[in-house]
Design a protein around this motif. Structure first.
Motif, PDB file in Angstrom:
ATOM      1  N   GLY A 160       0.825  -1.206   0.000  1.00 23.72           N
ATOM      2  CA  GLY A 160       0.000   0.000   0.000  1.00 23.72           C
ATOM      3  C   GLY A 160       0.859   1.255   0.000  1.00 23.72           C
ATOM      4  O   GLY A 160       1.315   1.690   1.052  1.00 23.72           O
ATOM      5  N   LYS A 172       6.300   2.138   0.784  1.00 21.11           N
ATOM      6  CA  LYS A 172       6.433   0.709   1.072  1.00 21.11           C
ATOM      7  C   LYS A 172       6.990  -0.020  -0.153  1.00 21.11           C
ATOM      8  O   LYS A 172       7.824  -0.911  -0.025  1.00 21.11           O
ATOM      9  CB  LYS A 172       5.080   0.118   1.477  1.00 21.11           C
ATOM     10  CG  LYS A 172       4.602   0.521   2.870  1.00 21.11           C
ATOM     11  CD  LYS A 172       3.292  -0.189   3.222  1.00 21.11           C
ATOM     12  CE  LYS A 172       2.805   0.166   4.602  1.00 21.11           C
ATOM     13  NZ  LYS A 172       1.537  -0.486   4.951  1.00 21.11           N
ATOM     14  N   GLY A 183      -3.790 -15.886   4.431  1.00 18.61           N
ATOM     15  CA  GLY A 183      -4.687 -14.932   5.084  1.00 18.61           C
ATOM     16  C   GLY A 183      -5.440 -14.118   4.056  1.00 18.61           C
ATOM     17  O   GLY A 183      -5.112 -14.112   2.862  1.00 18.61           O
ATOM     18  N   LEU A 184      -6.476 -13.431   4.516  1.00 22.02           N
ATOM     19  CA  LEU A 184      -7.344 -12.626   3.629  1.00 22.02           C
ATOM     20  C   LEU A 184      -7.639 -11.303   4.313  1.00 22.02           C
ATOM     21  O   LEU A 184      -8.795 -10.955   4.548  1.00 22.02           O
ATOM     22  CB  LEU A 184      -8.661 -13.379   3.380  1.00 22.02           C
ATOM     23  CG  LEU A 184      -8.579 -14.684   2.607  1.00 22.02           C
ATOM     24  CD1 LEU A 184      -9.894 -15.443   2.694  1.00 22.02           C
ATOM     25  CD2 LEU A 184      -8.222 -14.418   1.138  1.00 22.02           C
ATOM     26  N   VAL A 185      -6.579 -10.571   4.646  1.00 20.97           N
ATOM     27  CA  VAL A 185      -6.756  -9.437   5.558  1.00 20.97           C
ATOM     28  C   VAL A 185      -7.725  -8.379   5.022  1.00 20.97           C
ATOM     29  O   VAL A 185      -8.393  -7.709   5.806  1.00 20.97           O
ATOM     30  CB  VAL A 185      -5.380  -8.853   5.977  1.00 20.97           C
ATOM     31  CG1 VAL A 185      -4.707  -8.144   4.842  1.00 20.97           C
ATOM     32  CG2 VAL A 185      -5.497  -7.953   7.189  1.00 20.97           C
ATOM     33  N   PHE A 212      -3.756 -23.046   5.243  1.00 16.45           N
ATOM     34  CA  PHE A 212      -3.008 -23.644   6.354  1.00 16.45           C
ATOM     35  C   PHE A 212      -3.072 -22.754   7.586  1.00 16.45           C
ATOM     36  O   PHE A 212      -3.215 -21.540   7.470  1.00 16.45           O
ATOM     37  CB  PHE A 212      -1.545 -23.911   5.954  1.00 16.45           C
ATOM     38  CG  PHE A 212      -0.729 -22.663   5.736  1.00 16.45           C
ATOM     39  CD1 PHE A 212      -0.824 -21.944   4.551  1.00 16.45           C
ATOM     40  CD2 PHE A 212       0.136 -22.196   6.728  1.00 16.45           C
ATOM     41  CE1 PHE A 212      -0.091 -20.781   4.351  1.00 16.45           C
ATOM     42  CE2 PHE A 212       0.877 -21.041   6.537  1.00 16.45           C
ATOM     43  CZ  PHE A 212       0.764 -20.328   5.342  1.00 16.45           C
ATOM     44  N   LEU A 251      -4.946  -3.297  10.500  1.00 20.74           N
ATOM     45  CA  LEU A 251      -5.841  -3.924   9.519  1.00 20.74           C
ATOM     46  C   LEU A 251      -6.050  -3.031   8.295  1.00 20.74           C
ATOM     47  O   LEU A 251      -6.526  -3.490   7.262  1.00 20.74           O
ATOM     48  CB  LEU A 251      -7.198  -4.245  10.169  1.00 20.74           C
ATOM     49  CG  LEU A 251      -7.164  -5.273  11.296  1.00 20.74           C
ATOM     50  CD1 LEU A 251      -8.546  -5.421  11.917  1.00 20.74           C
ATOM     51  CD2 LEU A 251      -6.660  -6.627  10.825  1.00 20.74           C
ATOM     52  N   GLY A 305       6.019  -2.521   8.628  1.00 22.83           N
ATOM     53  CA  GLY A 305       6.820  -3.521   9.327  1.00 22.83           C
ATOM     54  C   GLY A 305       5.985  -4.164  10.415  1.00 22.83           C
ATOM     55  O   GLY A 305       4.792  -3.885  10.564  1.00 22.83           O
TER      56      GLY A 305
END
Ligand SMILES: NC(=O)c1ccc[n+]([C@@H]2O[C@H](COP(=O)([O-])OP(=O)(O)OC[C@H]3O[C@@H](n4cnc5c(N)ncnc54)[C@H](OP(=O)(O)O)[C@@H]3O)[C@@H](O)[C@H]2O)c1
Length: 344
Positions: A182, A186, A248-250, A282, A329, A335
């Motif tokens: 984002g 970064k 993950g699917l943040v 997983f 989130l 970091g």
């Protein structure tokens, strides 16, 4: 109030969030500091890890783990010091990787904690590069992603503790690595400091076209951290026999309903079939816990040789944790976000 030896400050779950957590989700209160009984020790929290999975524990929707109950201290991994001990292998002053949760003090009977010794070089790293997030990156990539030199690997949340580690390991194993993050700062960091071949801003209007251009040979491994628009852009670019470790699917953790749009479920299944794609979810310690020693040995060597870099963002004060978690989130972290509980 700062951490002291008189009271135990605790952040308890006050209400279950609908969508994004708010300042009312967690409530700060105080209790007496407990005393260590027989076969117990008292731990004082130094660092608290903030991790995206915590959003799931705030909800009572069915999941792979039990939710935190209303009124209970919010769970979380911590690095703590032993204040008093009635246990043989744990001395006053020793540092522990423990699960004190979002509070200053906790009792432990020694089970499920890791003794980091009296002088660990970087105590907080046990919450990041040498702990759960680093291990998640290593295991998901090597065991499911199965990278081969010359292949193209795409990973989002590319400067977070999981994504940054995935990308750097991918480079060490000879992949072309394209990160997604984002914002410009970064992305620059991912290329200039972490050595990614390219990094794209998922907020750009033409993100999908940029991704296609940056992956001229298609995508062999998509390490899934975020879902949403990044996943949409990746799917048409996947090569035959691509692997997708679903970590993950943040982008969806605060969602209250499925996104609107055409139902593409059968299109996705057709893609998986025709391109023989492997997609595997997983849960790190459920599936790969037995591999932790192998990971720790390899990662320690990479760090010692300067081949893997690690960026932490340390925020002082337990009372800052709720706001810092809400921001995590949304990508406000740069970091691994850690709360220095003892400092505030
Ligand atoms: N399966 C397991 O056992 C396991 C274990 C640990 C972690 N995980 C998962 O691994 C993923 C990364 O964890 P982490 O601790 O390394 O997190 P992180 O990168 O420190 O933080 C999450 C990042 O997600 C990105 N993000 C947020 N909303 C987004 C959106 N709408 N679109 C794209 N990116 C978005 C943001 O980065 P940008 O600003 O760069 O977009 C944010 O900084 C999470 O999904 C987490 O749940 C899974």
């Amino acid at each position: 109030m700062t951490q002291n030896t008189l009271v135990n400050r605790r952040l308890v779950l006050a209400e279950r969030p609908q969508g994004e957590p708010t300042q009312e989700t967690l409530q700060l209160n105080e209790t007496a500091i407990p005393s260590a009984g027989d076969q117990q020790m008292l731990l004082r929290t130094e660092y608290l890890s903030l991790d995206p999975y915590m959003r799931g524990r705030m909800s009572d929707a069915p999941s792979y783990a039990e939710p935190v109950q209303l009124g209970e201290v919010m769970i979380g991994a911590t690095v703590a010091q032993v204040v008093s001990s009635n246990l043989k292998n744990f001395a006053v002053g020793d540092w522990m990787l423990s699960f004190n949760g979002w509070q200053d003090y906790a009792l432990s009977d020694g089970s499920g904690v890791t003794n980091l010794g009296s002088k660990p070089a970087h105590p907080s790293w046990a919450l990041g590069i040498l702990g759960m997030p680093g291990f998640t990156a290593w295991a998901g990539l090597t065991q499911i992603g199965k990278p081969k030199a010359g292949e193209t690997l795409v990973v989002a949340a590319a400067t977070g503790p999981v994504g940054a580690t995935v990308g750097q390991i991918g480079k060490l194993l000879g992949c072309r690595v394209v990160g997604v993050a984002g914002g410009e700062e970064k992305c620059r960091y991912a290329v200039e400091e972490l050595g990614f071949d390219a990094c794209l801003d998922h907020k750009a209007a033409d993100f999908a076209e940029q991704l296609a251009q940056a992956t001229p040979a298609g995508i062999d491994i998509y390490y899934e951290n975020v879902g949403g628009k990044v996943l949409d852009a990746v799917l048409p670019l996947l090569n035959a026999n691509a692997r997708v470790p679903v970590c993950g699917l943040v982008s969806q953790y605060n969602a209250t309903q499925l996104p609107e749009g055409p139902d593409r479920m059968n299109w996705l299944m057709g893609l998986i079939l025709c391109k023989k794609i492997t997609m595997q979810g997983f849960i790190i310690f459920d599936d790969f816990g037995h591999l932790y020693p192998e990971f720790a040995k390899e990662m320690t060597q990479w760090i010692e040789k300067g081949e893997i870099k690690y960026r932490e963002e340390i925020i002082s004060g337990l009372e800052k944790a709720p706001e810092a978690f809400i921001g995590l989130l949304k990508g406000e972290n740069f970091g691994k976000r850690v709360i220095h509980v003892a400092a505030g």
